[in-house]
Every structure is written in C-alpha cells, then in structure tokens.
Motif scaffolding. Structure first.
Motif, mmCIF file in Angstrom:
data_model
loop_
_atom_site.group_PDB
_atom_site.id
_atom_site.type_symbol
_atom_site.label_atom_id
_atom_site.label_comp_id
_atom_site.label_asym_id
_atom_site.label_seq_id
_atom_site.Cartn_x
_atom_site.Cartn_y
_atom_site.Cartn_z
ATOM 1 N N UNK A 294 0.826 -1.202 0.000
ATOM 2 C CA UNK A 294 0.000 0.000 0.000
ATOM 3 C C UNK A 294 0.862 1.253 0.000
ATOM 4 N N UNK A 295 0.195 2.364 -0.267
ATOM 5 C CA UNK A 295 0.848 3.671 -0.218
ATOM 6 C C UNK A 295 0.151 4.579 0.785
ATOM 7 N N UNK A 296 -0.714 4.016 1.603
ATOM 8 C CA UNK A 296 -1.438 4.823 2.592
ATOM 9 C C UNK A 296 -0.471 5.437 3.592
ATOM 10 N N UNK A 297 -0.819 6.590 4.094
ATOM 11 C CA UNK A 297 0.114 7.284 5.000
ATOM 12 C C UNK A 297 0.064 6.771 6.441
ATOM 13 N N UNK A 298 0.623 5.593 6.660
ATOM 14 C CA UNK A 298 0.733 5.056 8.014
ATOM 15 C C UNK A 298 2.131 5.304 8.546
ATOM 16 N N UNK A 299 2.218 5.544 9.836
ATOM 17 C CA UNK A 299 3.509 5.745 10.482
ATOM 18 C C UNK A 299 3.933 4.430 11.122
ATOM 19 N N UNK A 300 5.149 3.977 10.804
ATOM 20 C CA UNK A 300 5.711 2.762 11.389
ATOM 21 C C UNK A 300 6.770 3.167 12.404
ATOM 22 N N UNK A 301 6.688 2.606 13.598
ATOM 23 C CA UNK A 301 7.634 2.977 14.661
ATOM 24 C C UNK A 301 8.766 1.954 14.747
ATOM 25 N N UNK A 302 9.954 2.486 15.019
ATOM 26 C CA UNK A 302 11.161 1.683 15.212
ATOM 27 C C UNK A 302 11.702 2.094 16.575
ATOM 28 N N UNK A 303 11.194 1.450 17.623
ATOM 29 C CA UNK A 303 11.468 1.897 18.986
ATOM 30 C C UNK A 303 12.936 1.847 19.354
ATOM 31 N N UNK A 304 13.649 0.813 18.926
ATOM 32 C CA UNK A 304 15.072 0.704 19.285
ATOM 33 C C UNK A 304 15.861 1.894 18.750
ATOM 34 N N UNK A 305 15.470 2.421 17.597
ATOM 35 C CA UNK A 305 16.162 3.559 16.983
ATOM 36 C C UNK A 305 15.485 4.887 17.335
ATOM 37 N N UNK A 306 14.346 4.809 18.047
ATOM 38 C CA UNK A 306 13.546 5.988 18.384
ATOM 39 C C UNK A 306 13.212 6.807 17.142
ATOM 40 N N UNK A 307 12.700 6.101 16.135
ATOM 41 C CA UNK A 307 12.310 6.715 14.874
ATOM 42 C C UNK A 307 10.910 6.236 14.507
ATOM 43 N N UNK A 308 10.242 7.008 13.660
ATOM 44 C CA UNK A 308 8.939 6.610 13.114
ATOM 45 C C UNK A 308 8.826 7.207 11.723
ATOM 46 N N UNK A 309 8.596 6.348 10.745
ATOM 47 C CA UNK A 309 8.568 6.779 9.355
ATOM 48 C C UNK A 309 7.231 6.454 8.707
ATOM 49 N N UNK A 310 6.854 7.285 7.762
ATOM 50 C CA UNK A 310 5.691 7.051 6.910
ATOM 51 C C UNK A 310 6.188 6.790 5.509
ATOM 52 N N UNK A 311 6.534 5.538 5.174
ATOM 53 C CA UNK A 311 7.133 5.258 3.873
ATOM 54 C C UNK A 311 6.196 5.607 2.719
ATOM 55 N N UNK A 312 6.794 5.916 1.569
ATOM 56 C CA UNK A 312 6.012 6.202 0.373
ATOM 57 C C UNK A 312 5.203 4.976 -0.042
ATOM 58 N N UNK A 313 5.802 3.807 0.112
ATOM 59 C CA UNK A 313 5.161 2.547 -0.242
ATOM 60 C C UNK A 313 5.668 1.490 0.729
ATOM 61 N N UNK A 314 4.810 0.562 1.099
ATOM 62 C CA UNK A 314 5.247 -0.489 2.016
ATOM 63 C C UNK A 314 4.509 -1.783 1.732
ATOM 64 N N UNK A 315 5.120 -2.877 2.173
ATOM 65 C CA UNK A 315 4.459 -4.182 2.222
ATOM 66 C C UNK A 315 4.609 -4.629 3.671
ATOM 67 N N UNK A 316 3.470 -4.946 4.296
ATOM 68 C CA UNK A 316 3.501 -5.283 5.717
ATOM 69 C C UNK A 316 2.496 -6.383 6.033
ATOM 70 N N UNK A 317 2.766 -7.077 7.122
ATOM 71 C CA UNK A 317 1.857 -8.084 7.642
ATOM 72 C C UNK A 317 0.562 -7.380 8.033
ATOM 73 N N UNK A 318 -0.541 -7.833 7.451
ATOM 74 C CA UNK A 318 -1.819 -7.173 7.684
ATOM 75 C C UNK A 318 -2.279 -7.253 9.136
ATOM 76 N N UNK A 319 -1.764 -8.198 9.912
ATOM 77 C CA UNK A 319 -2.154 -8.293 11.323
ATOM 78 C C UNK A 319 -1.683 -7.076 12.120
#
Length: 190
Positions: A73-98
């Motif tokens: 998808x290309x929807x604007x979701x923010x993915x968090x990376x806690x160990x790096x203390x970052x959160x990105x909204x990728x232009x496009x992603x493939x992710x586990x729907x769960x």
C-alpha cells in the motif's frame, strides 16, 4: 552593571513516546506527512503527481508477489522503530496485515517485509542515509527509487550493522527483488 551567565532551567528532552503522541495530535496540512527523523518531527510533502504511475506499478507488482498475509500500500501510516527511536511514513510499504488489527496510530516496524521510498529534493538525504540505516537493521527489503538519477536500488539481507547486499539498475532495466518476494521487477514504467 556586570554581565554574567544566567542558567536557564530547561525541560528534559522529549521522549520517543511523547514525540509519537505529538505527531498523532498534529494537524498537518493537506498533502503533507509528519515523521520522526533524527529525533525531530519533520513535516514533508507527499510525492509529486509524476510519481503516481511508478508508485502504482511498483505497488501492483509487489502485491502480486507479497508473502501470504502481507499487503502492499501507499497509505500514509507511520511505522515505529522503537530501538532507533524513529517513526517513518514510507512512500510505499508491504507489511503483515495483522499489524493493522491493533488499536493506536503507529504500526510496528517489525511488520514490514518491504519499504519503498521515492526520492525527492526534500527527502533524498533521509532516504539514502537515515532511513537506510534504520531499515537496514530490520526490514527484509528496501527499495530506493531515485527519481532524480532515474535509478532504483534494492537493499536486502538486514543485519545489526545494516544491509549486507544491494543492487542498482537504471529505470527501464528489470530488477531482481529477493525473497520473500523472489521476482524480477519491471521498471519500464518508472
């Protein structure tokens, strides 16, 4: 009158969680997204109109080869990376729907099987350095679609020190996308 330094009481730096909360509460202007980059909230514009066709072509090809239970998808979701203390909204992603069954506003970066970033003048540095470093520790495949240089680079085999492998081709040349996708990406429409 004598001048002397005066200490200023400063609040402690904001925590990762408080920054995520701020991003969730932000009312970003239409056409913009907010991400946590280098410990700062960065607001940048969505992709240009001319990016639509390559983004659609990439999304459709990835969806056809995505691992079971993963969606592209290309929807604007923010993915968090806690160990790096970052959160990105990728232009496009493939992710586990769960990952999208949870409450909240930020998905876990560990759910990602692939991220695609389309470079622009305003995001190019972050796509090639900051995000490459963070994704390279956890995301199986990272595609950088360099719209300025008309190339696409595939990074894979993440490790604690970043990706171990990469391939770059010019737009129009097929690109092998490794497992868990395992197919030749047609970049002729890029």
């Amino acid at each position: 009158m004598t001048e002397r330094a005066t200490p200023i009481e400063a609040e402690s730096p904001p925590t990762f969680e408080s920054l995520l909360g701020t991003v969730a509460e932000m009312n970003t202007p239409v056409g913009f997204k907010a991400e946590l980059i280098r410990g700062k909230i960065v607001v940048s514009p969505f992709s240009r109109l001319r990016y639509y066709r390559p983004m659609r072509a990439l999304r459709e090809q990835l969806q056809a080869h995505a691992p079971d239970g993963h969606g592209a998808d290309t929807s604007p979701f923010l993915f968090r990376f806690e160990a790096a203390e970052r959160a990105y909204g990728p232009d496009l992603f493939v992710a586990d729907e769960s990952a999208f069954e949870e409450e909240g506003r930020h998905a876990d970066g560990a759910a990602l099987s692939l991220v695609g970033e389309f470079t622009s003048v305003s995001t190019r540095d972050a796509d090639w350095s900051e995000k490459l470093e963070v994704y390279g520790r956890i995301v199986p495949v990272y595609l950088v679609v360099d719209m300025q240089d008309a190339e696409i680079t595939c990074f894979w085999d993440p490790s604690p020190h970043g990706y171990r492998s990469r391939t770059t081709v010019s737009h129009g040349t097929p690109l092998t996308v490794p497992e868990p996708f395992g197919f030749a990406l047609d970049t002729s429409g890029f």
